[in-house]
Design a protein around this motif. Structure first.
Motif: not given
Length: 88
Positions: A7-9, A13-17, A32-35, A50-54
């Motif tokens: 889940e992106c904070e 949304r649930r995003i692939a990591a 990913h794009d914001p909703t 939250g894109s590319l966050a570890i």
């Protein structure tokens, strides 16, 4: 290869990591794009903050844990039917 979803904070949304090299329990969220992108930004390409966050990955990256079992006493000698000794 199927990647775990986390889940992106920011957008919840649930995003692939994908895994991070050298850090088996960590992953990097895919871009990913914001909703609310179409309403606020129009046709501009804008990534979610939250894109590319570890992030921490779910259990597949966890280390194996050894659990002590009931093996019985280790000092007991086994009676060998041939009367030979083990070399190793």
């Amino acid at each position: 290869m199927k990647m775990p979803r986390v889940e992106c904070e920011f957008c919840q949304r649930r995003i692939a990591a994908g895994m991070v090299a050298g850090r088996p329990s960590k992953g990097r969220l895919w871009r990913h794009d914001p909703t609310e992108r179409p309403e606020i930004f129009g046709d501009a390409l804008v990534s979610c903050p939250g894109s590319l966050a570890i992030v921490d990955l779910p259990t597949p990256g966890a280390q194996l844990e050894f659990v002590e079992g009931d093996e019985g006493p280790a000092d007991e000698e086994r009676a060998d039917p041939l009367g030979t000794l083990a070399l190793f």
